[in-house]
Write an enzyme that holds these catalytic residues in place. Sequence first.
Site, PDB file in Angstrom:
ATOM      1  N   TRP A  66       0.810  -1.212   0.000  1.00 13.66           N
ATOM      2  CA  TRP A  66       0.000   0.000   0.000  1.00 13.66           C
ATOM      3  C   TRP A  66       0.849   1.270   0.000  1.00 13.66           C
ATOM      4  O   TRP A  66       0.392   2.323  -0.422  1.00 13.66           O
ATOM      5  CB  TRP A  66      -0.904   0.005   1.250  1.00 13.66           C
ATOM      6  CG  TRP A  66      -0.112  -0.165   2.510  1.00 13.66           C
ATOM      7  CD1 TRP A  66       0.127  -1.332   3.163  1.00 13.66           C
ATOM      8  CD2 TRP A  66       0.595   0.850   3.225  1.00 13.66           C
ATOM      9  NE1 TRP A  66       0.937  -1.112   4.249  1.00 13.66           N
ATOM     10  CE2 TRP A  66       1.238   0.228   4.306  1.00 13.66           C
ATOM     11  CE3 TRP A  66       0.741   2.226   3.059  1.00 13.66           C
ATOM     12  CZ2 TRP A  66       2.013   0.928   5.214  1.00 13.66           C
ATOM     13  CZ3 TRP A  66       1.518   2.928   3.963  1.00 13.66           C
ATOM     14  CH2 TRP A  66       2.141   2.277   5.027  1.00 13.66           C
ATOM     15  N   LYS A  75      -1.873  -6.804  -8.637  1.00 16.32           N
ATOM     16  CA  LYS A  75      -2.611  -7.018  -7.392  1.00 16.32           C
ATOM     17  C   LYS A  75      -2.279  -5.897  -6.429  1.00 16.32           C
ATOM     18  O   LYS A  75      -1.150  -5.765  -5.953  1.00 16.32           O
ATOM     19  CB  LYS A  75      -2.263  -8.358  -6.748  1.00 16.32           C
ATOM     20  CG  LYS A  75      -3.057  -8.598  -5.454  1.00 16.32           C
ATOM     21  CD  LYS A  75      -2.492  -9.702  -4.608  1.00 16.32           C
ATOM     22  CE  LYS A  75      -3.238  -9.810  -3.276  1.00 16.32           C
ATOM     23  NZ  LYS A  75      -3.077  -8.595  -2.432  1.00 16.32           N
ATOM     24  N   GLY A  93       7.391  -5.939  -0.940  1.00 19.44           N
ATOM     25  CA  GLY A  93       6.755  -6.224   0.340  1.00 19.44           C
ATOM     26  C   GLY A  93       7.766  -6.738   1.333  1.00 19.44           C
ATOM     27  O   GLY A  93       8.928  -6.328   1.315  1.00 19.44           O
ATOM     28  N   GLY A  94       7.340  -7.647   2.199  1.00 20.75           N
ATOM     29  CA  GLY A  94       8.210  -8.158   3.256  1.00 20.75           C
ATOM     30  C   GLY A  94       8.771  -9.530   2.948  1.00 20.75           C
ATOM     31  O   GLY A  94       8.239 -10.267   2.112  1.00 20.75           O
ATOM     32  N   GLU A 146      11.554  -6.897  -4.156  1.00 24.77           N
ATOM     33  CA  GLU A 146      12.074  -5.724  -3.436  1.00 24.77           C
ATOM     34  C   GLU A 146      11.437  -5.746  -2.059  1.00 24.77           C
ATOM     35  O   GLU A 146      10.240  -5.547  -1.911  1.00 24.77           O
ATOM     36  CB  GLU A 146      11.735  -4.441  -4.209  1.00 24.77           C
ATOM     37  CG  GLU A 146      12.565  -3.245  -3.769  1.00 24.77           C
ATOM     38  CD  GLU A 146      11.896  -2.494  -2.636  1.00 24.77           C
ATOM     39  OE1 GLU A 146      12.286  -2.734  -1.470  1.00 24.77           O
ATOM     40  OE2 GLU A 146      11.006  -1.684  -2.905  1.00 24.77           O
ATOM     41  N   LEU A 147      12.267  -6.004  -1.027  1.00 20.86           N
ATOM     42  CA  LEU A 147      11.725  -6.423   0.265  1.00 20.86           C
ATOM     43  C   LEU A 147      12.018  -5.482   1.420  1.00 20.86           C
ATOM     44  O   LEU A 147      11.893  -5.859   2.567  1.00 20.86           O
ATOM     45  CB  LEU A 147      12.264  -7.830   0.600  1.00 20.86           C
ATOM     46  CG  LEU A 147      12.075  -8.883  -0.492  1.00 20.86           C
ATOM     47  CD1 LEU A 147      12.642 -10.216  -0.041  1.00 20.86           C
ATOM     48  CD2 LEU A 147      10.610  -9.016  -0.883  1.00 20.86           C
ATOM     49  N   GLU A 186      12.880  -4.419  11.127  1.00 17.08           N
ATOM     50  CA  GLU A 186      12.270  -3.296  10.419  1.00 17.08           C
ATOM     51  C   GLU A 186      10.983  -2.879  11.125  1.00 17.08           C
ATOM     52  O   GLU A 186      10.090  -3.692  11.351  1.00 17.08           O
ATOM     53  CB  GLU A 186      11.969  -3.679   8.968  1.00 17.08           C
ATOM     54  CG  GLU A 186      11.476  -2.521   8.133  1.00 17.08           C
ATOM     55  CD  GLU A 186      11.266  -2.897   6.670  1.00 17.08           C
ATOM     56  OE1 GLU A 186      11.374  -2.006   5.814  1.00 17.08           O
ATOM     57  OE2 GLU A 186      10.983  -4.080   6.392  1.00 17.08           O
TER      58      GLU A 186
END
Length: 488
Positions: free
Chosen positions: A149, A173, A226-227, A248-249, A380
């Site tokens: 988001w 998505k 995301g994670g 890309e985390l 994080e």
Amino acid sequence: MQTFQQYIGGAFDDGSARFESIDPATGQAWALMPEARADDVNRAVDAAETAFVSPEWAAMTATQRGKLLMRLADLVAEAAPRLAELETRDTGKIIRETSAQIAYVAEYYRYYAGLADKIEGAHLPIDKPDMEVWLRREPLGVVAAVVPWNSQLFLSAVKIGPALAAGCTVVLKASEEAPAPLLEFARIFDRAGFPKGVMNVITGFGPDCGSVLTSHPKVAHVAFTGGPATARHILRNSAENLASTSLELGGKSPFIVFEDAELESAVNAQVSGIFAATGQSCVAGSRLVVQRSIKAAFLERLKEKAENVVIGPPDDMATEVGPLCTEKQRQHAQDLISQSIDRGARLVTGGTLPDRDGFYFPPTILDCSDAPEAPCVTEEFFGPVLSVVDFETEADAIRIANDTRYGLASGLFTRDLTRAHRMIRAIRAGIVWVNTYRAVSPIAPFGGHGLSGHGREGGLEAALEYTKIKSVWLRTSDDPIPDPFVMR
């Protein structure tokens, strides 16, 4: 409440179900979102595959694709105020940032519009005199683009732009946490003139939507931001379709300040690096690694700025820090702070929730020089929480900076040019900002390694992620083929 629709095969519909989206500034539901389930996902992927092989898209020249992307860029720029308003409402990001960022997102589509007919193959100086051999770069196929988001218009552009420039088709998505801006973006895309099904936009929850999409047999590539935990699920899912991935985390980025740095610039950059976007950024400079001789002076200035940050409604242009996106995030930040203090971290400022509705969290600083293994140093937050560790020598700074499982971004402040070059080589991160922080451009790739993932977004490298190599051999001799039982 406002209602939004999903976008599949060039048409809008309500999805298999509906769910409420929460306004982070109030904690109240404000909109109804379409919930995609397996049938919706299958329809979206089928639409993308049909479009991929259709003459309307497959036979389109790269230059024509570029013109469509340029049209999309113009429409995004035109719609930026509306998109910014929706992103602020649905995510809690301040309007000052969403307005500026979304206006700049159009530049990413313009960059890839210009790059579309410059994705080149190569001629090979082959070692066989009767052969001409060249390489073609061809589109991978259907791309599943899965975005979080935060900064979602930007994080979508760095996937959609290069994927379409390369000739792929996309199922995007949007995060179920705050999908409104991307569902609105679908309406803008619909006006750009692309063939139906070239891009599809859905949102939904993990098992019924995300898992079905990333394991779908017709998906050729998964581009995810995301994670690490979700990324592991995606990698397991991709074992079903053998899709390639770009991940890309996020990270736990070191922000290194030497005693010769220009302190006011470094302090302002650190404020930007950790408190801008309420710390909800994959490149947040969440670990301040400061030389011991200037630590007290640096922290004094930083504390003053943190305590004077304007916390308020995200739709107010005067606000500098708005709410976190979800209550879950806020609780996560509180838990990590408590655990870190128990491990010896010292609270410098912040940490106390403001007395107001919504998911607000104050700018917070923790001195962890005596607790370098505290959770706030290693985990994080995805919130406005800074952990501080001091160092004595350049070697110490390198060791501390690299003492992480992540490897996305880093910042370095020094006026010593030779030291800067040594540090650039030594820091293990995909991005090194020197005497600045949190700068981006469509021309420059970004990405990391370790728990920060793999692959690159932005720049030519991103476009190449969406292509595959085909080797072409052409025999130029009219002589009979020699012995068929001997490999040429």
